[in-house]
Scaffold this active site. Structure first.
Site, mmCIF file in Angstrom:
data_model
loop_
_atom_site.group_PDB
_atom_site.id
_atom_site.type_symbol
_atom_site.label_atom_id
_atom_site.label_comp_id
_atom_site.label_asym_id
_atom_site.label_seq_id
_atom_site.Cartn_x
_atom_site.Cartn_y
_atom_site.Cartn_z
ATOM 1 N N SER A 295 41.144 43.337 24.659
ATOM 2 C CA SER A 295 41.640 42.683 25.793
ATOM 3 C C SER A 295 41.758 41.255 26.430
ATOM 4 O O SER A 295 42.323 40.754 27.290
ATOM 5 C CB SER A 295 41.224 43.757 27.126
ATOM 6 O OG SER A 295 41.711 45.008 27.127
ATOM 7 N N SER B 48 44.211 43.899 28.554
ATOM 8 C CA SER B 48 44.550 43.946 29.985
ATOM 9 C C SER B 48 44.080 42.711 30.674
ATOM 10 O O SER B 48 44.533 42.514 31.911
ATOM 11 C CB SER B 48 43.501 45.033 30.383
ATOM 12 O OG SER B 48 42.110 44.763 30.335
ATOM 13 N N LYS C 28 38.657 37.792 35.742
ATOM 14 C CA LYS C 28 39.137 38.893 36.019
ATOM 15 C C LYS C 28 38.971 39.711 37.033
ATOM 16 O O LYS C 28 37.791 39.582 37.372
ATOM 17 C CB LYS C 28 39.217 39.680 34.589
ATOM 18 C CG LYS C 28 40.204 40.916 34.347
ATOM 19 C CD LYS C 28 39.812 41.642 32.825
ATOM 20 C CE LYS C 28 40.532 42.597 32.540
ATOM 21 N NZ LYS C 28 40.454 43.124 31.222
#
Lengths: 102, 491
Positions: free
Chosen positions: B182, B158, B83
């Site tokens: 997330s 996310s 990420k």
């Protein structure tokens, strides 16, 4: 069908958050917002949602904090990554240029 | 294995294949890079793909190591992604924000160092909601990622880029960060496994901070065993992060005993997380409980009253921590080109922060509001009390009766891009079932379980007590083995 939280717990509608209040908090957290009205409704919805905490029945609970002994913290020593001055946007002749302080 | 399909290998299949000479790390990586080029136009899962030639050179190095019998690490050249809020030295790290556009990280996060040390090849930085504030990846400043199961739908967030990339075979596994779900929420929406470790099991050093008291880096993979393999690589004590657990507690052999089954375990199905769920989602959890009973577990309903207050508590605490953490973005130490000439300090910082997107702006305002002198007692301190009471409830449930708590990962099905982005409170509810694990610092996993009549994935969440990550992985693997076969992700 909506999750239970929405269907069974009434969300209070205090509606106390004003445009002026948002403007004031924006200044506190140093964030420029072109038009505070843009955020008023959404922030108000969020705050109203947080008002649900009033019915959680925790007013009389004591808040217990975790104590971490200083000995558990790492040594407060400088660690060089090398070439970090290259990351500073306003760097000249060994000095960092910053805006003037009033 | 046919070379055109090797990129569909699980992590364990990859390691077996590359170490047995079935294929080379270079062949696998080369096919992965070609696939990324083609797939990215559809999914926008990545913000930045690393230099292919450098990556291939590293893969050839791994291949030479394998041929000459050297140690090449547990991952043996496996293509993984991370990420974009996890720092990798020399690589762009934007957190999905224009505020950090062009920022190149000066050091490796500990999780990254550990992936590298075990032969992982990090191919790309994955798309995400700006500073991890969101549940759909629609709040990325670089455009939303798309769900590989239906590109009109959100992949969750996310860590939506990480989940979409793993589901679409753009990597074998990925690292996300889980502050309120997330990792698990996008894993559920994209039909992959998402694992949120016990708080303190994985170092946060090099993870760009959003809500330090809650967030953890966690693996996203296509199988439970793959997630366990990656977890074993990244977990453990780190002197750069004082919140990490000591080495003994963070025993890293997460694959050991993973096939041990669930017989004799007690599973609590949390009422507050299942009532009101989408009917297809609720039915999936019912079937999952029957699967677990058939495997020898006993399942019963359990009520955790404070779950009903977990979401406002979570958003109050994270907003306050976010406002504090994001205060470091003054555009002087890192940021973008904006001359200081003509500005007073406060007005300069405020001007520079105009690059934050609307969601980050709102959360900073919220954080300032709920923690301010006039409101902290009503919001922030009360939220901390709710968190403490919820933690006691969950601890009691594990201490007295249950090995595992189970629920839908997300109470609703994946939704269309744009469907909820204008309604923050409605979006908050997507987190209803995931935030409890974060607030109470327990480990939790989303296991792909079913696909709806409309072709959208449904995940089942399992949660265990602190530091019972091995038990959790064993239970998750038992469910994975028992579930009905899932369809392949559409091409």
């Amino acid at each position: 069908m909506q999750p239970r939280l929405i269907t069974t717990l009434a969300i209070p509608q205090s509606g106390l958050v004003t445009e002026e209040e948002i403007e004031s908090v924006s200044k506190l957290v140093r964030i420029k917002v072109a038009d505070h009205r843009e955020h008023v409704e959404k922030v108000r919805d969020m705050i109203n949602f947080f008002d649900m905490l009033d019915s959680a029945g925790v007013e009389d609970d004591e808040l217990v904090m975790d104590d971490v002994p200083v000995s558990r913290l790492r040594e407060d020593a400088h660690e060089s990554f090398g070439g970090l001055s290259g990351y500073v946007r306003q760097y000249r002749d060994g000095y960092v240029r910053v805006p003037k302080m009033d | 294995m046919n070379h055109s399909s090797i990129i569909r290998a699980s992590a364990l299949e990859y390691v077996r294949g590359v170490t047995s000479g079935e294929f080379t790390a270079e062949e696998f990586l080369s096919e992965t890079l070609s696939h990324i080029e083609e797939a990215e136009a559809r999914y926008n899962a990545y913000l930045h793909v690393e230099d292919g030639q450098k990556l291939l050179a590293r893969a050839r190095e791994i291949d030479r190591g394998i041929k000459s019998g050297q140690k090449v690490g547990l991952l043996a050249g496996m293509p993984v992604s991370i990420k974009d809020n996890i720092c990798m030295r020399g690589s762009r790290t934007t957190c999905g924000s224009r505020m950090l556009e062009g920022f190149v990280a000066p050091y490796d996060a500990t999780a990254v160092s550990r992936l590298h040390a075990e032969g992982g090849i990090i191919v790309a930085k994955a798309n995400m909601d700006e500073f991890a504030m969101g549940l759909t990846t629609e709040f990325s400043a670089y455009g939303p990622s798309r769900n590989p199961w239906n590109t009109g739908y959100v992949p969750g967030g996310s860590s939506g880029g990480s989940a979409a990339a793993t589901a679409a075979f753009e990597c074998v596994a990925s690292l996300g960060s889980d502050t309120g779900g997330s990792v698990r929420n996008p894993a559920s929406f994209c039909s992959v496994v998402g694992y949120k470790p016990t708080y303190g099991l994985v170092s946060r050093h090099g993870l760009v901070s959003y809500a330090n008291s809650i967030e953890q880096i966690g693996p996203i993979a296509r199988t439970v065993s793959d997630a366990a393999l990656v977890l074993g690589v990244i977990a453990g004590r780190d002197e750069h992060d004082d919140t990490t657990a000591d080495a003994a507690a963070a025993d890293c052999g997460y694959l050991e005993g993973i096939e041990g089954g669930i017989e004799g375990m007690r599973v609590g199905i949390v009422d507050e997380m299942t009532e009101g769920a989408d009917p297809e989602v609720a039915r999936a959890v019912e079937r999952a409980s029957k699967d677990l009973e058939a495997a020898g577990a006993s399942c019963e309903r359990i009520s955790l009253d404070m779950v009903g207050y977990s979401v406002p508590s979570y958003y109050t605490i994270t907003a306050a921590e976010a406002a504090s953490n994001l205060a470091r973005y003054d555009n002087l130490r890192y940021g973008y080109d904006l001359s200081v000439d003509g500005y007073e300090f406060n007005s300069y910082v405020a001007e520079a922060r105009g690059r934050f997107g609307p969601e980050v702006t709102r959360r900073m305002i919220l954080g300032g509001y709920v923690s301010s002198a006039g409101h902290a007692g009503r919001y922030y301190l009360k939220a901390l009390k709710v968190r403490a009471k919820l933690t006691r409830e969950v601890a009691d449930a594990f201490a007295s009766s249950y090995d595992i708590l189970m629920a839908p990962t997300v109470p609703i099905l994946p939704f269309r891009i744009g469907e909820k982005s204008d309604d923050p409170v409605s979006l908050f509810m997507v987190d209803l079932n995931t935030v409890t694990a974060n607030l109470t610092r327990r480990p939790a996993v989303s296991v792909p379980y079913a696909v709806s009549a409309g072709g959208l994935p449904i995940g089942v969440q399992m949660m265990a007590d602190s530091m019972q990550d091995k038990t959790l992985l064993r239970a998750a693997r038992a469910l994975e083995k028992r579930r009905a076969p899932l369809p392949e992700v559409p091409d």
